[in-house]
Write a protein that holds these residues in place. Structure first.
Motif: not given
Length: 158
Positions: A106-109, A99-104, A114-118
């Protein structure tokens, strides 16, 4: 000689009729109770006597053997419970790590999006991520998301 024998065999109370009657009643009650318990055991559909709370034993050795078997079963059950608890604890630790690894991840993605959307063109349907999320559908058979194809809408002026 017979009088001495009666006193020795029965003691001082050998001639006491009340005491003899009391012994007979106790023995009769014990025999009736034993017969009731034997009938209850025979009436039980279960082969094992684990479900019966009260057992009747003919000798102390038999009672010791039965209780030793029960004690062994209890110890085996306790050992199995401890094994299951330790196995559960290991699985829990593994799940929490996942769960901790998946949360990290998810946060990365999320930060990448957010960076690529612009950088996405405004006339592309991928410029609005919320709309893409709403249009995406989970496919149970393939086990993945079906995301709408990227489309660039060119506006032409008349």
């Amino acid at each position: 000689l017979q009088m001495l024998e009666r006193q020795v065999v029965g003691g001082e109370q050998a001639e006491n009729k009340d005491l003899k009657e009391k012994r007979k009643r106790r023995k009769k009650y014990a025999d009736e109770r034993r017969m009731q318990l034997v009938a209850a055991l025979q009436q039980s559909n279960e082969d094992s006597s684990d479900w019966v709370l009260l057992n009747v034993y003919d000798s102390i050795q038999e009672e010791v053997r039965a209780k030793s078997k029960l004690l062994e079963k209890l110890r085996a059950a306790e050992t199995e419970i401890k094994d299951l608890q330790s196995e559960f604890e290991l699985e829990k630790i593994d799940y929490l790590g996942t769960i901790r690894r998946l949360e990290r991840d998810l946060l990365l993605f999320q930060q990448l999006l957010d960076q690529v959307q612009s950088l996405v063109r405004r006339d592309c349907n991928y410029s609005n991520l919320e709309k893409i999320k709403c249009e995406s559908v989970w496919d149970e058979e393939t086990g993945c998301w079906k995301i709408p194809e990227p489309v660039v809408q060119k506006t032409r002026l008349p």
